[in-house]
Write a protein that holds these residues in place. Structure first.
Motif, PDB file in Angstrom:
ATOM      1  N   ASP A  59       0.796  -1.217   0.147  1.00 37.48           N
ATOM      2  CA  ASP A  59       0.013  -0.054   0.097  1.00 37.48           C
ATOM      3  C   ASP A  59       0.944   1.282  -0.039  1.00 37.48           C
ATOM      4  N   ARG A  83      -3.288   6.926  -3.943  1.00 39.49           N
ATOM      5  CA  ARG A  83      -3.088   5.802  -3.156  1.00 39.49           C
ATOM      6  C   ARG A  83      -3.068   4.612  -4.125  1.00 39.49           C
ATOM      7  N   ILE A  85      -2.620   0.331  -4.360  1.00 36.00           N
ATOM      8  CA  ILE A  85      -2.506  -0.946  -3.584  1.00 36.00           C
ATOM      9  C   ILE A  85      -2.232  -1.972  -4.753  1.00 36.00           C
TER      10      ILE A  85
END
Length: 444
Positions: A59, A83, A85
């Motif tokens: 992450d 972000r 992931i």
């Protein structure tokens, strides 16, 4: 400018890296950037208990911002957040059959405001614009957790997008030598695949000072929260999407008393929260799959007490507690049921002496509840044990611009129940064991 380089390592299973960078061009412009990375790895057997598997979760977060502020009351910022992931969920240590997932969530926009001040009032008006995007690609095993099963076809979600335009303002007026009243409001215009919303969010606050040490205050305000793209569209073997999820609306009420004198500070607050269409995560009691839903109503009434004292120039401590009764009504006309937690007790001590600093903080949560939902019934499960959160921080200035830090999370290495999955205490999620964090902060 500050650079931070801490890393957490827990028996090679958990690693967290953090970098922060700040640069001031002049008295008005500055730039900041922050990076966070979290990586979790572990080995275990699959659902059939006969194939060794490996779990990895990577992450990464980026936050960048240019800010402007001047002596005339102008304040503005342009920002970009991302972000990403990557999550090869379950695969054999020597993989021939790999389950994987990648997601990318971005936010960027601008926010600017202007403040005016006079002897009796302060006014503020601002505008903001934000664009948010989300996409997810994955390929899952046909049978959850079984790496010997075949893979489903690759799935693609997005790119989903949301545009949010806002106008907001506040007006702080001195009614007398003792009393101020503050009016504030925000108008949000939201356009997205999830729906279009025009929301007006007013708030009014009043503060009265009896003297320089004692005051009372009251506040009433409206709240609004959109569902996330992941809540709306993400699907897996154990997660069901809900594209019909509605935004939640509510009102918050608060009244309180404050005291401050000779290093002693006391705050006593009574609060009430009423929310319609609250966005909540539940597990289906039949297939044990998780999904987000709108509870018809949510209410919470309680009191919060906090006391702080500066014992001397080196040592301070604080204690506090929250006692409340949070409840939900999942469908209109059904009975109210208990949820979340009834009480929380907090305490902490802080010590500073020249180049050395230390802090210990504890939080004890008790009388907690978990809800399960199916088309036939709703259950209330009381979590069988309390939760103790404990954190220790030590810092030492090893040079003029260099500070070394040492942090311990879950100081007492407790194995507390963090949450209950499914319908009983047979399906539990526990807190992570004691972890250590070492860091160096450099200022220049």
């Amino acid at each position: 400018m500050v650079l931070l380089f801490p890393t957490i390592l827990d028996l090679a299973t958990v690693k967290k890296d953090h970098l922060a960078f700040n640069y001031k061009f002049d008295d008005r412009f500055k730039f900041s950037y922050m990076f966070n990375k979290k990586k979790y790895t572990t080995n275990y057997n699959d659902v059939n208990e006969n194939i060794l598997q490996h779990f990895m979760y990577d992450d990464r977060e980026h936050y960048a911002q240019i800010a402007y502020n001047d002596e005339n009351g102008w304040d503005a910022k342009i920002y970009y957040n991302q972000r990403r992931i990557e999550n090869p969920d379950y695969y054999v240590v020597n993989p021939t059959n790999v389950e994987w997932e990648k997601s990318d969530h971005k936010q960027y926009g601008l926010d600017t405001k202007k403040v005016w001040r006079s002897d009796k009032a302060t006014g503020l008006i601002g505008i903001s614009a934000k664009r948010e995007t989300y996409k997810n690609d994955n390929q899952k095993f046909k049978t959850f957790g079984d790496s010997s099963s075949i893979l489903k076809d690759p799935a693609h979600f997005g790119t989903y997008a949301l545009n949010n335009y806002s106008v907001y303002g506040s007006y702080d007026r001195k009614l007398s030598r003792a009393t101020n009243i503050i009016f504030s409001a925000r108008e949000d215009l939201i356009r997205s695949e999830a729906g279009d919303y025009n929301e007006f969010l007013p708030q009014i606050q009043a503060i009265t000072k009896f003297d320089e040490h004692n005051s009372v205050y009251a506040s009433v305000g409206k709240s609004f929260r959109m569902p996330t793209f992941r809540n709306l569209y993400y699907a897996s073997s154990v997660v069901v999407p809900n594209p019909d999820l509605e935004a939640e609306h509510g009102w918050n009420y608060e009244i309180g008393y404050k005291y401050s004198e000779n290093g002693r500070r006391l705050n006593l607050t009574a609060f009430r929260i009423d929310i319609k269409d609250q966005i909540v995560a539940v597990k289906n009691l039949v297939d044990n799959q998780s999904y987000q839903t709108n509870a018809a109503k949510y209410r919470n009434t309680g009191i919060e007490l906090r006391y702080e004292q500066d014992v001397d120039k080196h040592f301070t401590y604080n204690v506090g507690a929250v006692f409340a009764k949070p409840q939900r009504m999942y469908k209109e006309g059904q009975a109210w049921i208990d949820t979340l937690g009834r009480y929380q007790i907090n305490g902490g001590v802080n010590y500073v002496n020249r180049d050395f600093s230390a802090a210990l903080n504890l939080s004890y949560w008790g009388n907690r509840f978990k809800n399960g939902v199916s088309s036939e019934k709703i259950t209330v499960t009381e979590i069988s044990s309390p939760l103790l959160v404990s954190n220790l921080h030590l810092g030492y200035n090893v040079a003029k611009n260099v500070t070394a830090t040492f942090d311990v999370d879950n100081l007492f290495n407790r194995k507390d129940i963090a949450n209950v999955g499914g319908t009983s205490n047979n399906n539990l999620y526990y807190t992570m064991g004691r972890t250590f964090r070492v860091g160096v902060n450099y200022n220049f």
